[in-house]
Design an enzyme around this catalytic site. Structure first.
Site, short mmCIF file in Angstrom:
data_model
loop_
_atom_site.label_atom_id
_atom_site.label_comp_id
_atom_site.label_asym_id
_atom_site.label_seq_id
_atom_site.Cartn_x
_atom_site.Cartn_y
_atom_site.Cartn_z
N TRP A 100 -1.89 18.92 -1.74
CA TRP A 100 -1.47 19.79 -2.83
C TRP A 100 0.05 19.79 -3.02
CZ3 TRP A 100 -4.81 20.46 -6.28
CH2 TRP A 100 -6.17 20.51 -5.95
N ASP A 171 3.01 27.87 -3.44
CA ASP A 171 1.63 27.81 -3.92
C ASP A 171 0.78 28.53 -2.88
OD1 ASP A 171 -0.95 27.22 -4.61
OD2 ASP A 171 -0.73 25.04 -4.53
N LYS A 195 -10.25 31.55 -4.73
CA LYS A 195 -10.44 31.54 -3.28
C LYS A 195 -10.53 32.97 -2.74
CE LYS A 195 -7.84 27.23 -3.25
NZ LYS A 195 -8.94 26.27 -3.06
#
Length: 359
Positions: A100, A171, A195
């Site tokens: 990511w 992030d 999530k």
């Protein structure tokens, strides 16, 4: 029958939240679903305001930070952050710890920037976070971006990097609401909601107010932090259902003891699963112990030919979505806030039985 869903996202949600939403699905405040009401109406405006107020309370967000509810998810923010914080030719920093952070770097490179990789854990196979103090922000950089938790590799920072006057961008998709965090150390926090915060489709952005007025003139209006702040995230029709469900999840977090309560719950789950894996000669975890994620636990077996059998048998036992990401293989158990300790215990019991049968 409800299963234990170990998906990395969209992830399982608290059953209490789902039941509450179910009860209101056809009639929320007057004969319509929350998905049908106007986002300009008083009821929904109040709902969004209450959701923001709860988030501020639970995360202890300082008053000089703005909260935004934006579409495009966290991946969209890989482009939105440079659009809002840089001018062409600026320098930006990245810490690479897995897939990511690498994707965020790739997006930033599209915007005529000097992208500095100030730390890269490729040599470790992305199985660890860099040591605290082992890297520094580039003087004058517009920001430094890092990924506190790499969902795919299960690598997590145990500290918040010190960047001096360079704004720190995080992030936080995989770890937001999982434990207390000092928001004041960041310039921008963003997180996809799928999530720990509800269904997919929204990103929550927390941005320090002094960074609101840096957007490029060609930044699309719906991704311009200042413009969206001026319209309470409602310049266009916002993701109303996601905002509504986030509010319910925040209420649930509060009943669980807030972020301190979530931290205790999550630490117990992670320690229980890692302790079992470490004591086994059949299973292993590839991540350096000091960098192990609380939320995403990858694991391997001594015989990788058994991976598909493990995943299939686990699903039959009501333990779903345990296959590792296609880029790394193996297995992965994501144990976000809504996963109860009973789910981890059920997984361990299955792993013991599978080892007895196939070891």
């Amino acid at each position: 029958m409800r299963v234990y869903n170990f998906s990395a996202g969209p992830a399982m949600m608290p059953i209490e939240v789902l039941e509450s939403a179910q009860a209101e699905l056809l009639d929320w405040k007057g004969g319509m679903s929350v998905m049908e009401v106007s986002h300009r109406g008083g009821d929904f405006v109040a709902c969004a305001a209450e959701t923001e107020a709860l988030l501020r309370e639970i995360m202890s967000i300082p008053s000089n930070y703005t909260v935004l509810f934006l579409q495009g998810g966290a991946y969209g923010q890989f482009a939105v952050v440079p659009l809002n914080l840089t001018a062409p030719g600026d320098s930006v920093d990245f810490v690479l710890t897995g897939s990511w952070s690498d994707k965020a770097l790739a997006e930033a490179r599209k915007f005529d920037l000097t992208c500095n990789v100030v730390a890269d854990e490729k040599a470790s196979g992305y199985t660890r976070a860099p040591d605290a103090g082992s890297f520094a922000a580039t003087p004058g950089a517009a920001y430094l971006h890092y990924t506190p938790n790499e969902t795919i590799g299960g690598v997590e920072f145990g500290y918040i990097p010190e960047t001096g006057n360079v704004p720190l961008v995080a992030d936080l998709s995989s770890t937001i609401l999982s434990r207390p965090i000092d928001v004041s150390k960041f310039g921008v926090i963003f997180a996809g909601t799928q999530k720990n915060m509800g269904p997919a489709g929204m990103a929550v952005v927390i941005v320090r107010d002094d960074l609101l007025d840096r957007a490029r003139t060609d930044t699309p209006s719906v991704w311009n932090y200042k413009l969206m702040a001026e319209h309470d995230s409602m310049l266009n029709t916002p993701p109303t259902f996601s905002i509504y469900l986030l509010g319910k999840i925040l209420e649930w977090v509060k009943t669980q003891g807030g972020l301190e309560g979530m931290a205790g719950r999550n630490r117990l789950k992670a320690e229980t699963l890692y302790s079992f894996i470490d004591a086994s000669s059949f299973y292993s975890n590839p991540v350096e112990p000091a960098s192990r994620s609380w939320m995403n636990v990858p694991f391997l077996m001594t015989n990788p030919d058994l991976n598909k059998q493990f995943v299939a048998d686990a699903a039959q036992a009501g333990l779903t979505n345990l296959a590792g990401h296609r880029s790394v293989g193996g297995m992965r158990a994501s144990i976000y806030n809504a996963m109860p300790i009973e789910g981890v215990q059920a997984l361990i019991a299955f792993m013991k039985d599978f080892e007895r049968t196939h070891g």
